[in-house]
Design an enzyme around this catalytic site. Structure first.
Site, short mmCIF file in Angstrom:
data_model
loop_
_atom_site.label_atom_id
_atom_site.label_comp_id
_atom_site.label_asym_id
_atom_site.label_seq_id
_atom_site.Cartn_x
_atom_site.Cartn_y
_atom_site.Cartn_z
N TRP A 222 0.85 -1.18 0.00
CA TRP A 222 0.00 0.00 0.00
C TRP A 222 0.90 1.25 0.00
O TRP A 222 1.88 1.31 0.74
CB TRP A 222 -0.92 -0.01 1.23
CG TRP A 222 -1.75 1.25 1.30
CD1 TRP A 222 -2.87 1.53 0.57
CD2 TRP A 222 -1.49 2.39 2.13
NE1 TRP A 222 -3.32 2.78 0.88
CE2 TRP A 222 -2.50 3.34 1.83
CE3 TRP A 222 -0.52 2.72 3.06
CZ2 TRP A 222 -2.57 4.57 2.46
CZ3 TRP A 222 -0.57 3.95 3.68
CH2 TRP A 222 -1.60 4.87 3.38
N ASP A 390 -15.61 8.72 -0.53
CA ASP A 390 -16.25 7.88 0.48
C ASP A 390 -17.01 8.70 1.53
O ASP A 390 -16.55 9.75 1.95
CB ASP A 390 -15.12 7.09 1.17
CG ASP A 390 -15.62 5.95 2.00
OD1 ASP A 390 -16.84 5.81 2.15
OD2 ASP A 390 -14.77 5.18 2.49
N TRP A 500 -14.45 3.56 -8.90
CA TRP A 500 -14.83 2.20 -8.48
C TRP A 500 -13.69 1.66 -7.62
O TRP A 500 -12.64 1.27 -8.13
CB TRP A 500 -15.06 1.32 -9.71
CG TRP A 500 -15.45 -0.10 -9.40
CD1 TRP A 500 -14.78 -0.98 -8.61
CD2 TRP A 500 -16.59 -0.82 -9.91
NE1 TRP A 500 -15.42 -2.20 -8.58
CE2 TRP A 500 -16.53 -2.13 -9.37
CE3 TRP A 500 -17.64 -0.48 -10.76
CZ2 TRP A 500 -17.47 -3.11 -9.67
CZ3 TRP A 500 -18.59 -1.46 -11.06
CH2 TRP A 500 -18.51 -2.76 -10.51
N ASP A 501 -13.92 1.63 -6.31
CA ASP A 501 -12.87 1.25 -5.37
C ASP A 501 -13.03 -0.21 -4.95
O ASP A 501 -14.10 -0.83 -5.15
CB ASP A 501 -12.94 2.17 -4.14
CG ASP A 501 -11.60 2.35 -3.45
OD1 ASP A 501 -10.70 1.54 -3.68
OD2 ASP A 501 -11.48 3.31 -2.66
N CYS A 549 -9.81 1.79 -8.84
CA CYS A 549 -9.08 2.10 -7.61
C CYS A 549 -9.12 0.86 -6.75
O CYS A 549 -10.09 0.10 -6.79
CB CYS A 549 -9.76 3.28 -6.91
SG CYS A 549 -8.99 3.71 -5.33
N ASP A 571 -2.45 5.60 -3.13
CA ASP A 571 -2.90 6.54 -2.11
C ASP A 571 -1.77 7.44 -1.65
O ASP A 571 -1.99 8.35 -0.86
CB ASP A 571 -3.47 5.77 -0.90
CG ASP A 571 -4.91 5.34 -1.14
OD1 ASP A 571 -5.54 5.89 -2.06
OD2 ASP A 571 -5.39 4.44 -0.41
C1 GLA Z 1 -9.24 3.92 -0.77
C2 GLA Z 1 -8.86 4.80 -1.93
C3 GLA Z 1 -8.83 6.24 -1.50
C4 GLA Z 1 -10.15 6.64 -0.91
C5 GLA Z 1 -10.51 5.70 0.22
C6 GLA Z 1 -11.91 5.96 0.73
O1 GLA Z 1 -8.23 3.82 0.15
O2 GLA Z 1 -7.64 4.41 -2.48
O3 GLA Z 1 -8.51 7.06 -2.59
O4 GLA Z 1 -11.14 6.61 -1.91
O5 GLA Z 1 -10.46 4.35 -0.17
O6 GLA Z 1 -12.25 5.13 1.75
#
Ligand code: GLA
Length: 751
Positions: A222, A390, A500-501, A549, A571
């Protein structure tokens, strides 16, 4: 066009056999694909073995059947009665199978009705076609793959069969006309009357009769995705894989085998990238003969697929790129291929709207007024789209609830989504929205109503990650429900972009609806289910800009790019960390697909402070946008935004469509980074330099430019210097930047 050709030859040789010199001869057929840049060839022996013959730089039109070395001692045929065990274990195969003497990694492992795993695939027939057929499998609506029309590519389909367990295997090879690219796939069909079980099914195999290679892989975690590793091949197996259900932060579904001396500019490179978003295996195996076998495909780990009579199974597409001009040229071919033949939809060739995303700006702490205030301020600065991340749905004020409840949290967004979107649209801005459609929170209405919809093994505890579970996308009811919820939102308000995560890996992989015999299919059925929903979404709402995402960049793969023309790369928005992430990602993915934003400092992932201008210059090598609360950043930064956007718009066409040259490499020299983008017609180029830590008493740097026309004259628009392209490329440009993390951009135009 005629890229595929067939040539029969007779191989004759004399061998010492049973006390005497004896003559043997054998007819082989060579099927080859040529496009003037590369040649790919395979040979069919009299017994029907499909051997690998050649892959690499275009080779002459001569008979190349000798490259199969069928006469090598001790593998000589005895008539047609080969000493198979040794023969099988030392030849180069197109699609190796186990049980008859090849002890290296197989492509196909099938258990027949008696539970036997031996498979002996022999050539049956081949056919060719112009263009590139879509990958298909009964009952599956969409398998992502590259595309090409009849004038852009030609396809060879070789059908193999094993008569004992009654299967056909179709091996598909597409050669692109103007590119050193071959794509591969395979489809297995059960032609018999009995159930069989596929235990391993790779997309393709490539073999070399040498092993003097280094292997490049892209690895991370990450916030530090796709760091480059490069190590020499050694005897035995070396691989990267995913067992997480997603292609993963840890290893990208990419490997390259390169000449040990290969640089960005020189040497041979063979790149492999799997168009797949789930568990994969990419493996190189060096045998004791010193040969190398690469296999790549769905990870055989925990994989098992029941194939009933007349059913089929299709392996994901494997993209293979060859370069004899270094790693840079390999990357540029991947970029051209993906920009032109993978990414689809209305946004494919367009500049993307400059967006502002509220995630790092507000996290969960917002209401409609705060979001509107950000949008209002952003719109005045030239920002074109507000993305609400989010926290807008269910009762979500923290990351511990409501995934799966995709209806608006009206306590937070009073009056619902539509009035807010309308107001933002009235500012002249588009509106985008975050979803995590594959997830469900234990604390959600969806989970309370359908606890069985989460991936789970009944009777076992379910492991939580970020207090959430993964939905069982193999279940059509689940897909229908989630898609219906997304549709309700899209039909209610003018949402023009979706992020779209997907924020956790799979665990306790079991389905409450799949039959017992099909449980191990869940890994793959999950991915196919996700593809189906993405396909529906992009078909029903063709104007939507979809951004992939996954906890940052945990699913940055060609499978996702087929649906989403851009993917959030990480991130980690720190400009300096991003240099490595974006450099590693660019090894096989074009920068036009990399989600990259300017965020506030100190950076939220790493605590570093960098100049606002540098943050802009780094994000411009991506889709470009802002990830901050623009009402709360320093005045000087806010004032710099219009200029930054102007710069982005000036150079984006070049960055999005031009050729990328990596001039620095922080994995090898951590003092600076530099890159340039050159227009396809070589009329202009943009060069960017980023200083890492500055040092006293150090001279300026001289960096050689790349990709210009040596005979044309270019003006450095920033310094006024005018020189021949050849001079800029051999003498270089002198550059320095004052201060830690400072950057400079130079524009070169042909005069
Ligand atoms: C993930 C995404 C972030 C953000 C968060 C929201 O970590 O990579 O960019 O959208 O979720 O919870």
């Amino acid at each position: 066009m005629g890229m595929v050709s067939e040539k029969k030859s007779t191989i004759s040789y004399v061998k010492w056999d049973r006390g005497a010199n004896r003559e043997f001869s054998e007819e082989v057929t060579v099927l080859r694909m040529d496009n003037g840049k590369i040649t790919y060839a395979m040979g069919i022996t009299e017994e029907g073995y499909l051997l690998h013959c050649y892959y690499g730089r275009a080779i002459g039109e001569d008979d190349i059947s000798y490259l199969m070395r069928l006469s090598d001692h001790p593998f000589t045929p005895n008539g047609n009665n080969r000493d198979r065990l040794i023969f099988m274990d030392s030849r180069l195969f197109e699609f190796p199978c186990p049980g008859t003497g090849d002890y290296r990694e197989p492509c196909l492992m099938v258990l027949d009705e008696d539970g036997m795993s031996t498979c002996d695939l022999r050539f049956k027939e081949y056919r060719t076609m112009k263009g590139k057929p879509q990958l298909r499998q009964k009952g599956v609506s969409c398998i992502p793959a590259t595309y090409a029309n009849a004038s852009e590519a030609e396809t060879l389909v070789v059908t193999m069969e094993d008569t004992h367990c009654d299967i056909l295997v179709e091996l598909t090879y597409t050669m692109f006309k103007d590119m050193p690219v071959i794509t591969r796939s395979a489809r297995v069909i059960n032609r018999g009357y009995n159930d069989i079980r596929i235990q391993q099914f790779m997309s393709g195999c490539v073999e070399w009769d040498y092993s003097n290679f280094e292997m490049i892989t892209l690895n991370g975690n990450w916030a530090r995705e796709r760091a480059i590793s490069r190590v020499p091949l050694h005897s035995g197996k070396q691989s990267v894989d995913s067992r997480r259900g997603i292609s993963s932060h840890q290893h990208n579904p990419f490997i390259a085998l390169v000449d040990p001396h290969a640089t960005e500019e020189t040497g041979e490179a063979y790149g492999f990238n799997l168009v797949y978003s789930g568990n994969f295996l990419a493996q190189a195996e060096v045998s004791t003969s010193g040969y190398t076998r690469v296999v790549m495909g769905i990870n055989p780990y925990d994989f098992s697929w029941l194939l009933r009579p007349e059913e089929d199974l299709t392996a994901p597409e494997l993209v293979m790129v060859y370069s004899d001009a270094g790693i840079g040229a390999m990357s540029r071919t991947f970029h051209d291929l993906y920009r032109g033949h993978l990414i689809r939809g209305q946004w494919k060739d367009k500049m993307r709207p400059v967006l502002i995303n509220n995630w790092e700006g507000t996290y969960f702490n917002f209401d409609e007024e705060k979001i509107y205030a950000i949008a209002e301020s952003a719109s005045k600065l030239g920002i074109e789209m507000l993305v609400l991340d989010d926290g807008w749905f269910g009762k979500r004020n923290y990351d511990d609830c409501s995934l799966g409840d995709w209806y608006v949290n009206e306590e937070k967004l009073k009056g619902g989504l539509k009035p807010l979107v309308d107001r933002i649209n009235a500012l002249g801005m588009k509106f985008g929205l975050w979803f995590e459609p594959e997830m469900v929170s234990p604390d959600s209405d969806l989970f309370r109503a359908h606890p069985d919809w989460a991936i789970q093994i009944i009777g076992r505890d379910m492991t939580q990650a970020r207090e959430q579970y993964v939905l069982d996308y193999s279940n059509p009811e689940v897909r229908e429900n989630v898609y219906g919820q997304i549709r309700a939102i899209l039909d209610n308000a003018n949402v023009e972009y979706i992020k779209w995560d997907m924020n956790r890996a799979l665990s306790e992989v079991g389905s409450t609806t799949l039959p017992r015999k099909r449980q191990r299919e869940l890994w793959h059925r999950y991915v196919l289910g996700v593809y189906e929903v993405m396909d529906r979404l992009t078909t029903d709402y063709p104007y939507l800009l979809l951004e992939g995402c996954s906890s940052g960049g945990a699913r940055f793969d060609p499978g996702m790019l087929y649906f989403a023309p851009q993917i959030w790369a990480s991130d980690d928005t720190d400009a300096i960390e991003r240099l490595k992430i974006q450099h590693g990602t660019s090894i096989c993915y074009p920068v036009s697909t990399m989600g990259a934003h300017v965020s506030d400092c100190p950076n939220h992932a790493i605590g570093r402070t960098t100049p606002f201008a540098t943050r802009g210059d780094v994000a411009m090598v991506g889709t470009f946008g802002y990830e901050l609360d623009v009402t709360r950043i320093p005045e000087a930064d806010r004032e710099a935004i219009p200029g930054q956007i102007e710069k982005f718009k000036k150079f984006n066409p070049l960055v999005r469509t031009g050729d990328q040259y990596r001039l620095g490499n922080l994995f090898e020299d951590d003092s600076f980074d530099a890159w340039m983008f050159v227009a396809k017609d070589k009329s202009e180029a943009v060069f960017t330099f980023v200083q890492i830590l500055n040092r006293p008493s150090m001279p300026s740097r001289r960096i050689l430019l790349r990709g210009l026309d040596p005979e044309r004259t270019y003006r450095n628009e920033d310094t006024g210097e005018v020189r021949l392209g050849a001079t800029w490329m051999t003498g270089g440009v002198i550059v320095g930047a004052f201060g830690d993390f400072a950057s400079r951009t130079m524009h070169f135009t042909a005069v």
